[in-house]
Motif scaffolding. Structure first.
Motif, short mmCIF file in Angstrom:
data_model
loop_
_atom_site.label_atom_id
_atom_site.label_comp_id
_atom_site.label_asym_id
_atom_site.label_seq_id
_atom_site.Cartn_x
_atom_site.Cartn_y
_atom_site.Cartn_z
N TRP A 189 -43.16 17.40 3.08
CA TRP A 189 -42.12 18.18 3.76
C TRP A 189 -42.18 19.67 3.49
CZ3 TRP A 189 -40.23 13.55 1.33
CH2 TRP A 189 -39.89 13.65 -0.01
N ILE A 190 -43.18 20.13 2.74
CA ILE A 190 -43.44 21.58 2.65
C ILE A 190 -44.73 21.92 3.38
CG2 ILE A 190 -43.91 23.53 1.13
CD1 ILE A 190 -42.18 22.25 -0.98
N SER A 191 -45.82 21.26 3.02
CA SER A 191 -47.13 21.60 3.60
C SER A 191 -47.39 20.90 4.93
CB SER A 191 -48.24 21.23 2.61
OG SER A 191 -48.33 19.81 2.48
N ILE A 212 -44.63 14.70 -4.70
CA ILE A 212 -44.78 13.86 -3.52
C ILE A 212 -46.21 13.36 -3.37
CG2 ILE A 212 -44.53 13.76 -0.99
CD1 ILE A 212 -41.90 13.97 -2.68
N SER A 213 -47.18 14.23 -3.63
CA SER A 213 -48.58 13.85 -3.36
C SER A 213 -49.40 13.59 -4.61
CB SER A 213 -49.26 14.94 -2.53
OG SER A 213 -49.44 16.12 -3.29
N SER A 234 -36.77 18.46 -9.50
CA SER A 234 -35.89 19.10 -8.54
C SER A 234 -36.31 18.76 -7.11
CB SER A 234 -35.83 20.62 -8.74
OG SER A 234 -37.06 21.21 -8.39
N ARG A 235 -35.34 18.81 -6.22
CA ARG A 235 -35.54 18.51 -4.82
C ARG A 235 -35.47 19.82 -4.03
NH1 ARG A 235 -31.56 15.14 -4.31
NH2 ARG A 235 -32.79 13.32 -4.87
N HIS A 236 -36.52 20.08 -3.26
CA HIS A 236 -36.65 21.35 -2.58
C HIS A 236 -35.74 21.43 -1.36
CE1 HIS A 236 -38.60 25.01 -1.20
NE2 HIS A 236 -38.86 24.47 -0.04
N GLY A 237 -35.04 22.54 -1.21
CA GLY A 237 -34.27 22.84 0.00
C GLY A 237 -33.37 21.72 0.44
N ASP A 238 -33.47 21.37 1.75
CA ASP A 238 -32.64 20.30 2.30
C ASP A 238 -33.35 18.96 2.30
OD1 ASP A 238 -30.60 22.09 2.87
OD2 ASP A 238 -31.51 22.66 4.78
#
Length: 273
Positions: A184-186, A242-243, A268-272
């Motif tokens: 969900w980032i890359s 995640i990966s 920690s959980r990034h953003g939303d």
């Protein structure tokens, strides 16, 4: 900061301060997406500094057993220790942190307080690279497949939370994650958490699910994708939860000084996400 790229991935970072990490969080996240693991050497940080970093990266996610195994003054910091009266013994089981949650943590952090002279390393395996290299017939077999995750019961007893502890973190039921997870980032696909808390692949019998998972695991932890970290005191690691599968290696359940090991863990959980 001085960067020292590693093989097959990862980067050592020298001469970095807690203030720099707090000021350059976006740059640090970009660097982690590129290198998967950031290894800050001789990193001076207080518990307050570490929690501030944890919060700057996103929403802190406490361990289910934070009341018994976390620092009393900083419940975000979970203690891994050979003396199980002071924390949890590191499990030698490949996993991502908290895949049994509907939205697992994006980032994991480890800070070394006491380093074992014998054993006590941590190994990582890059599941994005694993997925890229999977044979086409395997990719077709797992495309669109979803797996059930629930907190495993074969972890060390000190790490298994009660139903009440899981309920407190909204993780007391079954959750469902794709076998191929778009990050969900890359946005990059990775093979998602085929060890640890995964229970069964939906749409397959238990026997067929176990057979496919065993096949996937033969790729997931192949040594060509594995980096083994030998700890020094004040190493601070940040990685993509995640990966990246990870596991302790050579952790000895003993109070003898040569095996003594204490690590502080955060998530920690990034953003939303």
């Amino acid at each position: 900061m001085r960067l020292e790229p590693l093989q097959p991935y990862g980067v050592r970072i020298h001469n970095a301060s807690a203030d720099q990490v707090l000021q350059d969080t976006d740059k640090i996240i970009d660097l982690m997406m590129q290198h998967k693991i950031l290894i800050f050497k001789n990193f001076e940080a207080t518990p307050d500094d570490l929690v501030a970093i944890n919060k700057k990266f996103g929403t802190p996610v406490r361990h289910a057993k934070w009341r018994t195994n976390a620092l009393k003054t900083h419940p975000e910091i979970y203690v891994l220790h050979n003396d199980k009266t002071k924390g949890q013994l590191s499990p030698e089981i490949w996993h991502i942190d908290q895949s049994f949650m509907q939205c697992p943590p994006t980032f994991s952090f480890l800070y070394s307080i006491t380093v074992a002279r014998v054993g006590g390393t941590t190994v990582f395996s890059d599941q994005s690279a694993v997925y890229r290299d999977l044979p086409l017939n395997i990719k077709k077999k797992i495309t669109g497949k979803v797996a059930v995750h629930k907190h495993a019961t074969d972890y060390f007893s000190s790490a298994v939370p009660t139903q009440e502890e899981l309920k407190e973190m909204h993780a007391d039921g079954l959750v469902y994650h794709p076998l191929v997870m778009p990050h969900w980032i890359s946005g990059e696909n990775c093979l998602f958490s085929v060890y640890g808390h995964i229970q069964q692949i939906l749409g397959l019998s238990k026997e067929d699910s176990d057979r496919l998972l065993e096949e996937l695991r033969s790729y997931a932890t192949n040594e060509k994708y594995v980096y083994e970290h030998h700890w020094d005191e004040k190493d601070f690691l940040i990685w993509d939860n995640i990966s990246m599968l990870h596991s302790a290696r050579g952790t000895i359940d003993s109070l003898e000084e040569q095996y003594s090991r204490e690590m502080w863990r955060m998530n920690s959980r990034h953003g939303d996400a």
